[in-house]
Write an enzyme that holds these catalytic residues in place. Structure first.
Site, PDB file in Angstrom:
ATOM      1  N   ASP A 109       0.908  -1.403  -0.032  1.00 12.45           N
ATOM      2  CA  ASP A 109      -0.033   0.148   0.018  1.00 12.45           C
ATOM      3  C   ASP A 109       0.636   1.263  -0.061  1.00 12.45           C
ATOM      4  O   ASP A 109       2.133   1.395   0.271  1.00 12.45           O
ATOM      5  CB  ASP A 109      -0.903  -0.087   1.253  1.00 12.45           C
ATOM      6  CG  ASP A 109      -1.973   1.185   1.320  1.00 12.45           C
ATOM      7  OD1 ASP A 109      -2.165   1.740   0.029  1.00 12.45           O
ATOM      8  OD2 ASP A 109      -1.984   1.683   2.463  1.00 12.45           O
ATOM      9  N   TYR A 120      -0.611   8.365  -2.348  1.00 15.62           N
ATOM     10  CA  TYR A 120      -0.442   8.220  -3.911  1.00 15.62           C
ATOM     11  C   TYR A 120      -1.491   8.880  -4.565  1.00 15.62           C
ATOM     12  O   TYR A 120      -1.589   9.343  -5.779  1.00 15.62           O
ATOM     13  CB  TYR A 120      -0.711   6.678  -4.281  1.00 15.62           C
ATOM     14  CG  TYR A 120       0.495   5.795  -3.993  1.00 15.62           C
ATOM     15  CD1 TYR A 120       1.575   6.344  -3.499  1.00 15.62           C
ATOM     16  CD2 TYR A 120       0.655   4.528  -4.410  1.00 15.62           C
ATOM     17  CE1 TYR A 120       2.609   5.415  -3.091  1.00 15.62           C
ATOM     18  CE2 TYR A 120       1.283   3.613  -4.277  1.00 15.62           C
ATOM     19  CZ  TYR A 120       2.652   4.165  -3.666  1.00 15.62           C
ATOM     20  OH  TYR A 120       3.650   3.397  -3.493  1.00 15.62           O
ATOM     21  N   GLY A 121      -2.701   9.069  -3.918  1.00 15.87           N
ATOM     22  CA  GLY A 121      -4.019   9.814  -4.671  1.00 15.87           C
ATOM     23  C   GLY A 121      -3.880  11.133  -5.241  1.00 15.87           C
ATOM     24  O   GLY A 121      -4.511  11.556  -6.064  1.00 15.87           O
ATOM     25  N   CYS A 159      -4.473  -1.385  -2.221  1.00 18.45           N
ATOM     26  CA  CYS A 159      -4.693   0.291  -2.222  1.00 18.45           C
ATOM     27  C   CYS A 159      -5.523   0.594  -3.420  1.00 18.45           C
ATOM     28  O   CYS A 159      -5.201  -0.020  -4.481  1.00 18.45           O
ATOM     29  CB  CYS A 159      -3.372   0.664  -2.556  1.00 18.45           C
ATOM     30  SG  CYS A 159      -3.131   2.630  -3.108  1.00 18.45           S
ATOM     31  N   ASN A 160      -6.497   1.170  -3.184  1.00 16.34           N
ATOM     32  CA  ASN A 160      -7.834   1.328  -4.317  1.00 16.34           C
ATOM     33  C   ASN A 160      -6.917   2.197  -5.400  1.00 16.34           C
ATOM     34  O   ASN A 160      -7.093   1.988  -6.705  1.00 16.34           O
ATOM     35  CB  ASN A 160      -8.699   2.223  -3.802  1.00 16.34           C
ATOM     36  CG  ASN A 160      -9.864   1.354  -2.844  1.00 16.34           C
ATOM     37  OD1 ASN A 160     -10.609   0.751  -3.218  1.00 16.34           O
ATOM     38  ND2 ASN A 160      -9.345   1.161  -1.358  1.00 16.34           N
ATOM     39  N   THR A 161      -5.947   3.189  -5.036  1.00 14.87           N
ATOM     40  CA  THR A 161      -5.396   4.225  -5.782  1.00 14.87           C
ATOM     41  C   THR A 161      -4.569   3.372  -6.578  1.00 14.87           C
ATOM     42  O   THR A 161      -4.248   3.629  -8.142  1.00 14.87           O
ATOM     43  CB  THR A 161      -4.986   5.288  -5.149  1.00 14.87           C
ATOM     44  OG1 THR A 161      -5.940   5.627  -4.136  1.00 14.87           O
ATOM     45  CG2 THR A 161      -4.357   6.281  -6.170  1.00 14.87           C
ATOM     46  N   GLU A 169      -1.779   8.643   8.391  1.00 10.66           N
ATOM     47  CA  GLU A 169      -0.487   8.260   8.443  1.00 10.66           C
ATOM     48  C   GLU A 169       0.309   8.765   9.877  1.00 10.66           C
ATOM     49  O   GLU A 169       1.220   8.291  10.295  1.00 10.66           O
ATOM     50  CB  GLU A 169       0.400   8.686   7.273  1.00 10.66           C
ATOM     51  CG  GLU A 169      -0.138   7.818   6.094  1.00 10.66           C
ATOM     52  CD  GLU A 169       0.725   6.374   6.102  1.00 10.66           C
ATOM     53  OE1 GLU A 169       2.023   6.430   6.084  1.00 10.66           O
ATOM     54  OE2 GLU A 169      -0.048   5.611   5.343  1.00 10.66           O
ATOM     55  N   CYS A 224     -10.737   3.537   0.010  1.00  8.97           N
ATOM     56  CA  CYS A 224      -9.720   3.745   0.531  1.00  8.97           C
ATOM     57  C   CYS A 224      -9.124   2.831   1.687  1.00  8.97           C
ATOM     58  O   CYS A 224     -10.175   3.033   2.630  1.00  8.97           O
ATOM     59  CB  CYS A 224      -9.118   5.213   0.761  1.00  8.97           C
ATOM     60  SG  CYS A 224      -7.711   5.334   1.482  1.00  8.97           S
ATOM     61  N   THR A 225      -8.116   2.116   1.578  1.00 11.07           N
ATOM     62  CA  THR A 225      -7.741   1.168   2.621  1.00 11.07           C
ATOM     63  C   THR A 225      -7.487   1.613   4.055  1.00 11.07           C
ATOM     64  O   THR A 225      -7.387   0.974   4.892  1.00 11.07           O
ATOM     65  CB  THR A 225      -6.767   0.051   2.103  1.00 11.07           C
ATOM     66  OG1 THR A 225      -5.772   0.827   1.777  1.00 11.07           O
ATOM     67  CG2 THR A 225      -7.199  -0.823   1.007  1.00 11.07           C
ATOM     68  N   HIS A 226      -7.062   3.207   4.010  1.00 12.87           N
ATOM     69  CA  HIS A 226      -6.901   3.662   5.025  1.00 12.87           C
ATOM     70  C   HIS A 226      -7.995   3.952   5.961  1.00 12.87           C
ATOM     71  O   HIS A 226      -8.234   4.130   7.053  1.00 12.87           O
ATOM     72  CB  HIS A 226      -6.270   5.126   4.864  1.00 12.87           C
ATOM     73  CG  HIS A 226      -4.830   4.934   4.521  1.00 12.87           C
ATOM     74  ND1 HIS A 226      -4.431   4.497   3.327  1.00 12.87           N
ATOM     75  CD2 HIS A 226      -3.531   5.342   5.355  1.00 12.87           C
ATOM     76  CE1 HIS A 226      -2.968   4.629   3.278  1.00 12.87           C
ATOM     77  NE2 HIS A 226      -2.576   5.208   4.344  1.00 12.87           N
TER      78      HIS A 226
HETATM   79  N1  DGL Z   1      -4.601   3.200   1.101  1.00 14.00           N
HETATM   80  C1  DGL Z   1      -4.600   3.907  -0.313  1.00 14.00           C
HETATM   81  C2  DGL Z   1      -5.719   3.490  -1.010  1.00 14.00           C
HETATM   82  O1  DGL Z   1      -6.720   2.593  -0.824  1.00 14.00           O
HETATM   83  C3  DGL Z   1      -4.358   5.500  -0.220  1.00 14.00           C
HETATM   84  C4  DGL Z   1      -4.115   6.210  -1.304  1.00 14.00           C
HETATM   85  C5  DGL Z   1      -3.114   7.335  -1.220  1.00 14.00           C
HETATM   86  O2  DGL Z   1      -2.021   7.162  -0.865  1.00 14.00           O
HETATM   87  O3  DGL Z   1      -3.664   8.607  -1.505  1.00 14.00           O
HETATM   88  O4  DGL Z   1      -6.293   4.495  -2.067  1.00 14.00           O
END
Ligand code: DGL
Length: 264
Positions: free
Chosen positions: A12, A44-45, A75-77, A153, A185-187
């Site tokens: 992730d 990452y988004g 990670c969805n992104t 984070e 989002c997995t967060h």
């Molecule tokens: N956990 C990531 C997700 O599911 C976070 C994305 C990010 O870092 O912006 O998208």
């Protein structure tokens, strides 16, 4: 030939994917895992598709160098921007995670669902494609969760800043009459208690964690890669930033775990 005893690799942009790691290790307690948290490069988004692909390649190569038999893009992104590229480039099964808008579309009674996700996920072609397959009568209200990943984070899950951002993003969805909120989002599963406080029992909160764990099991079985002995799995975490918040998040599962803070 990959051995059944090799680990499952999980990555992730940061520590959020541990919400998926928990589901996987609950369903498959005997599997070994290696988790990579690219926290130095989170979020990452806000990055371009190409940057997300490059980071996903770096993460995949790190995990493959350690003999991972299957990779979960937690990670969805990264999934919505890079999984197609990864599947074409590497000869290993990949499991991805996408916002659960299809299950939400089957549950909604008001025909209005809300989704909270990153800009990178909501703007991706894969998300657009998935959205186009749901019943046209259903209105999907998209909200970018700017700043949420950064606060998680930093370990600021219960901070006033977090509470005010959540109100800012979720109250308009409530006013629109959504009855399902998809966490894209997995967060975000780490925010469920705070979101529950905000929305009461009025809406259903939906995430894809358990579905990803089930799919991981199905794909391992299909590829004859499921670990066959009944010894508990060992879990190695790598993080390229301070490990304290990560350690706190997985503390309830502290058996057979080691965390390594290093550059990658
Ligand atoms: N956990 C990531 C997700 O599911 C976070 C994305 C990010 O870092 O912006 O998208």
């Amino acid at each position: 030939m990959k051995s059944t005893n090799f680990p499952i690799g999980i990555f992730d942009s940061g520590i959020g994917g541990t919400s998926i790691w928990k589901e996987i290790t609950t369903l498959l307690p005997n599997e070994h895992t290696i988790y990579l948290s690219d926290s130095k490069n989170a979020p990452y988004g806000e990055k371009s598709k190409q940057e997300i692909i490059d980071l996903s390649v770096k993460n995949t190569e790190f995990l493959l160098a350690q003999n991972c038999k299957l990779i979960v893009v937690a990670c969805n992104t990264a999934t919505t921007n890079a999984i197609q590229y990864l599947r074409e480039k590497y000869n290993v099964p990949f499991i991805g995670i996408e916002p659960a808008i299809k299950p939400a579309s089957l549950k909604t009674k008001t025909n209005k669902i809300g989704i909270l996700a990153t800009k990178g996920t909501l703007n991706s072609a894969l998300f657009e494609k998935t959205s186009s397959t749901i019943n046209k009568q259903i209105i999907v209200k998209e909200t970018i969760g700017t700043g949420l990943v950064e606060l998680i984070e930093e370990g600021q899950i219960n901070s006033d800043k977090m509470k005010s951002l959540l109100s800012l993003y979720i109250n308009p969805l409530l006013n629109e009459g959504v009855d399902c909120l998809v966490l894209g989002c997995t967060h975000y599963p780490y925010l469920i208690p705070q979101i529950r406080e905000l929305v009461g029992n009025k809406i259903e909160i939906i995430d894809s964690g358990q579905a990803v764990a089930k799919q991981t099991k199905v794909v391992l079985e299909k590829n004859l890669l499921l670990k066959t002995d009944t010894k508990k799995g060992k879990h190695q975490f790598y993080i390229n930033k301070n490990k304290d918040v990560l350690a706190m998040m997985i503390s309830e599962k502290s058996d057979f775990i080691s965390i390594d803070e290093k550059e990658f």
